[in-house]
Design a protein around this motif. Structure first.
Motif, PDB file in Angstrom:
ATOM      1  N   ALA A 188       0.779  -0.812  -0.055  1.00 53.83           N
ATOM      2  CA  ALA A 188       0.425  -0.091   0.182  1.00 53.83           C
ATOM      3  C   ALA A 188       0.773   1.304  -0.038  1.00 53.83           C
ATOM      4  O   ALA A 188       0.701   2.326  -0.102  1.00 53.83           O
ATOM      5  CB  ALA A 188      -1.031   0.239   1.840  1.00 53.83           C
ATOM      6  N   GLN A 189       1.757   1.454   0.801  1.00 53.05           N
ATOM      7  CA  GLN A 189       2.692   2.405   0.911  1.00 53.05           C
ATOM      8  C   GLN A 189       3.294   2.547  -0.369  1.00 53.05           C
ATOM      9  O   GLN A 189       3.759   3.933  -1.215  1.00 53.05           O
ATOM     10  CB  GLN A 189       4.041   2.025   1.688  1.00 53.05           C
ATOM     11  N   ASP A 190       4.432   1.168  -1.164  1.00 52.00           N
ATOM     12  CA  ASP A 190       4.172   1.403  -2.703  1.00 52.00           C
ATOM     13  C   ASP A 190       3.511   2.130  -3.254  1.00 52.00           C
ATOM     14  O   ASP A 190       3.726   2.672  -4.369  1.00 52.00           O
ATOM     15  CB  ASP A 190       4.586  -0.111  -3.139  1.00 52.00           C
ATOM     16  N   VAL A 191       2.569   1.759  -3.702  1.00 49.70           N
ATOM     17  CA  VAL A 191       1.093   2.156  -3.724  1.00 49.70           C
ATOM     18  C   VAL A 191       0.659   3.626  -4.008  1.00 49.70           C
ATOM     19  O   VAL A 191       0.827   4.465  -5.472  1.00 49.70           O
ATOM     20  CB  VAL A 191      -0.005   1.895  -3.764  1.00 49.70           C
ATOM     21  N   GLU A 192       1.016   3.882  -2.921  1.00 50.70           N
ATOM     22  CA  GLU A 192       0.802   5.397  -2.632  1.00 50.70           C
ATOM     23  C   GLU A 192       2.237   6.917  -3.267  1.00 50.70           C
ATOM     24  O   GLU A 192       1.860   7.533  -3.763  1.00 50.70           O
ATOM     25  CB  GLU A 192       0.534   5.311  -1.054  1.00 50.70           C
ATOM     26  N   THR A 193       3.064   5.892  -3.166  1.00 50.90           N
ATOM     27  CA  THR A 193       4.150   6.376  -3.561  1.00 50.90           C
ATOM     28  C   THR A 193       4.608   6.414  -5.217  1.00 50.90           C
ATOM     29  O   THR A 193       4.735   7.556  -5.573  1.00 50.90           O
ATOM     30  CB  THR A 193       5.741   5.279  -3.232  1.00 50.90           C
ATOM     31  N   ALA A 194       3.638   5.863  -5.595  1.00 50.67           N
ATOM     32  CA  ALA A 194       3.463   5.873  -7.034  1.00 50.67           C
ATOM     33  C   ALA A 194       2.216   6.462  -7.576  1.00 50.67           C
ATOM     34  O   ALA A 194       2.654   7.408  -8.269  1.00 50.67           O
ATOM     35  CB  ALA A 194       3.554   4.562  -7.370  1.00 50.67           C
ATOM     36  N   ARG A 195       1.522   6.884  -7.233  1.00 49.47           N
ATOM     37  CA  ARG A 195       0.770   7.892  -7.097  1.00 49.47           C
ATOM     38  C   ARG A 195       1.567   8.929  -6.850  1.00 49.47           C
ATOM     39  O   ARG A 195       0.669  10.009  -7.733  1.00 49.47           O
ATOM     40  CB  ARG A 195      -0.599   7.257  -6.796  1.00 49.47           C
ATOM     41  N   ALA A 196       1.581   9.238  -5.898  1.00 51.52           N
ATOM     42  CA  ALA A 196       2.627  10.539  -5.361  1.00 51.52           C
ATOM     43  C   ALA A 196       3.442  11.517  -6.471  1.00 51.52           C
ATOM     44  O   ALA A 196       3.580  12.972  -7.457  1.00 51.52           O
ATOM     45  CB  ALA A 196       3.022  10.573  -4.178  1.00 51.52           C
ATOM     46  N   ILE A 197       4.226  10.033  -7.267  1.00 51.39           N
ATOM     47  CA  ILE A 197       5.104   9.979  -8.405  1.00 51.39           C
ATOM     48  C   ILE A 197       4.925  11.156  -9.452  1.00 51.39           C
ATOM     49  O   ILE A 197       5.280  11.916  -9.988  1.00 51.39           O
ATOM     50  CB  ILE A 197       5.884   8.753  -8.082  1.00 51.39           C
ATOM     51  N   MET A 198       3.521   9.810  -9.752  1.00 54.17           N
ATOM     52  CA  MET A 198       3.005  10.222 -10.814  1.00 54.17           C
ATOM     53  C   MET A 198       2.095  11.037 -11.515  1.00 54.17           C
ATOM     54  O   MET A 198       2.266  12.382 -11.771  1.00 54.17           O
ATOM     55  CB  MET A 198       1.617   8.792 -11.455  1.00 54.17           C
ATOM     56  N   ALA A 199       1.623  11.638  -9.493  1.00 53.30           N
ATOM     57  CA  ALA A 199       1.261  12.966 -10.213  1.00 53.30           C
ATOM     58  C   ALA A 199       1.785  14.433  -9.942  1.00 53.30           C
ATOM     59  O   ALA A 199       1.487  15.359 -10.815  1.00 53.30           O
ATOM     60  CB  ALA A 199       0.256  13.311  -8.809  1.00 53.30           C
ATOM     61  N   GLY A 200       2.800  14.492  -9.469  1.00 53.77           N
ATOM     62  CA  GLY A 200       4.110  15.300  -8.989  1.00 53.77           C
ATOM     63  C   GLY A 200       4.472  15.633 -10.889  1.00 53.77           C
ATOM     64  O   GLY A 200       5.186  16.072 -11.195  1.00 53.77           O
ATOM     65  N   ARG A 201       4.875  14.179 -11.259  1.00 60.54           N
ATOM     66  CA  ARG A 201       5.288  14.051 -12.724  1.00 60.54           C
ATOM     67  C   ARG A 201       4.236  15.080 -13.667  1.00 60.54           C
ATOM     68  O   ARG A 201       4.710  15.445 -15.073  1.00 60.54           O
ATOM     69  CB  ARG A 201       5.452  12.801 -13.263  1.00 60.54           C
ATOM     70  N   ALA A 202       2.671  14.645 -13.824  1.00 60.63           N
ATOM     71  CA  ALA A 202       1.782  15.385 -13.682  1.00 60.63           C
ATOM     72  C   ALA A 202       1.620  16.913 -14.466  1.00 60.63           C
ATOM     73  O   ALA A 202       0.959  17.360 -15.134  1.00 60.63           O
ATOM     74  CB  ALA A 202       0.587  14.344 -13.379  1.00 60.63           C
ATOM     75  N   SER A 203       1.863  17.323 -12.696  1.00 61.23           N
ATOM     76  CA  SER A 203       1.622  18.025 -12.770  1.00 61.23           C
ATOM     77  C   SER A 203       3.072  18.843 -12.957  1.00 61.23           C
ATOM     78  O   SER A 203       2.768  20.505 -13.065  1.00 61.23           O
ATOM     79  CB  SER A 203       1.449  18.720 -11.254  1.00 61.23           C
ATOM     80  N   GLY A 204       4.344  18.845 -13.886  1.00 61.48           N
ATOM     81  CA  GLY A 204       5.139  18.976 -13.375  1.00 61.48           C
ATOM     82  C   GLY A 204       6.403  19.450 -11.957  1.00 61.48           C
ATOM     83  O   GLY A 204       7.211  19.450 -12.658  1.00 61.48           O
ATOM     84  N   GLU A 205       5.335  19.095 -11.385  1.00 63.89           N
ATOM     85  CA  GLU A 205       6.654  19.354  -9.906  1.00 63.89           C
ATOM     86  C   GLU A 205       7.673  18.474  -9.962  1.00 63.89           C
ATOM     87  O   GLU A 205       8.652  18.018  -9.435  1.00 63.89           O
ATOM     88  CB  GLU A 205       5.480  18.873  -8.402  1.00 63.89           C
ATOM     89  N   ILE A 206       7.738  17.470 -10.516  1.00 56.12           N
ATOM     90  CA  ILE A 206       8.518  15.893 -10.769  1.00 56.12           C
ATOM     91  C   ILE A 206       9.397  15.862 -12.166  1.00 56.12           C
ATOM     92  O   ILE A 206       8.470  15.295 -13.152  1.00 56.12           O
ATOM     93  CB  ILE A 206       8.635  15.193  -9.809  1.00 56.12           C
ATOM     94  N   GLY A 207      10.585  16.521 -12.710  1.00 58.91           N
ATOM     95  CA  GLY A 207      11.408  16.846 -14.128  1.00 58.91           C
ATOM     96  C   GLY A 207      11.733  15.079 -14.435  1.00 58.91           C
ATOM     97  O   GLY A 207      11.895  14.252 -13.046  1.00 58.91           O
ATOM     98  N   VAL A 208      11.630  14.758 -15.406  1.00 59.41           N
ATOM     99  CA  VAL A 208      13.298  13.668 -16.460  1.00 59.41           C
ATOM    100  C   VAL A 208      13.739  13.947 -16.235  1.00 59.41           C
ATOM    101  O   VAL A 208      14.414  14.811 -16.465  1.00 59.41           O
ATOM    102  CB  VAL A 208      11.371  13.088 -17.145  1.00 59.41           C
ATOM    103  N   MET A 209      14.399  13.227 -15.820  1.00 58.05           N
ATOM    104  CA  MET A 209      15.823  13.663 -16.026  1.00 58.05           C
ATOM    105  C   MET A 209      16.557  12.477 -17.007  1.00 58.05           C
ATOM    106  O   MET A 209      16.830  11.229 -16.308  1.00 58.05           O
ATOM    107  CB  MET A 209      17.058  13.478 -14.868  1.00 58.05           C
ATOM    108  N   PRO A 210      17.801  12.411 -17.822  1.00 55.63           N
ATOM    109  CA  PRO A 210      17.799  11.419 -19.122  1.00 55.63           C
ATOM    110  C   PRO A 210      18.781  10.829 -18.222  1.00 55.63           C
ATOM    111  O   PRO A 210      20.125  11.711 -17.008  1.00 55.63           O
ATOM    112  CB  PRO A 210      18.555  12.102 -20.116  1.00 55.63           C
ATOM    113  N   HIS A 211      19.578   9.502 -18.605  1.00 51.56           N
ATOM    114  CA  HIS A 211      20.628   8.460 -18.277  1.00 51.56           C
ATOM    115  C   HIS A 211      20.986   9.208 -17.844  1.00 51.56           C
ATOM    116  O   HIS A 211      22.541   8.962 -16.917  1.00 51.56           O
ATOM    117  CB  HIS A 211      20.373   7.210 -18.884  1.00 51.56           C
ATOM    118  N   GLU A 212      22.182  10.049 -18.864  1.00 52.23           N
ATOM    119  CA  GLU A 212      23.714  10.549 -18.857  1.00 52.23           C
ATOM    120  C   GLU A 212      23.841  11.764 -18.156  1.00 52.23           C
ATOM    121  O   GLU A 212      24.504  11.119 -17.488  1.00 52.23           O
ATOM    122  CB  GLU A 212      23.490  10.873 -20.423  1.00 52.23           C
TER     123      GLU A 212
END
Length: 110
Positions: free
Chosen positions: A70-94
């Motif tokens: 349940a904690q993993d699901v909650e964390t994943a949802r928070a990350i997905m919401a942050g990415r959707a809102s632009g609060e969490i960005g994506v960093m290229p592997h390099e």
């Protein structure tokens, strides 16, 4: 007079009456363990409040795993919401490799 009540399957069972602190706690705990080994969840009370649950180990392990899931699901949802809102960005592997290059140098290759 005070009593130790053991709750098994939602029903209170008198485990022991005692008039002083000198009573057989080992027998009461042993009875709770016996009941738990037979699949019951046993609640021990302190001052008329549930204080401790004694349960089969498999049930405790499953409950802890469900909480972790349940904690993993909650964390994943928070990350997905942050990415959707632009609060969490994506960093290229390099960029990640460059950021942690010094740490990676000290890590042996597998």
């Amino acid at each position: 007079m005070r009593a130790v009540l053991v709750y098994a399957g939602g029903m209170a069972q008198l485990a022991h009456n005692y008039d002083s602190a000198a009573f057989d706690i080992v027998a009461s705990v042993g009875r709770a363990v016996d009941e738990a080994e037979n699949g019951q969840v046993i609640y021990l009370n302190r001052r008329d409040q549930r204080s401790v649950a004694v349960m089969p180990a498999e049930l405790a392990e499953a409950a802890l795993e469900a909480l972790e899931d349940a904690q993993d699901v909650e964390t994943a949802r928070a990350i997905m919401a942050g990415r959707a809102s632009g609060e969490i960005g994506v960093m290229p592997h390099e960029e990640v490799l460059a950021l942690f290059a010094a740490d990676l140098e000290d890590t042996p290759a597998q």
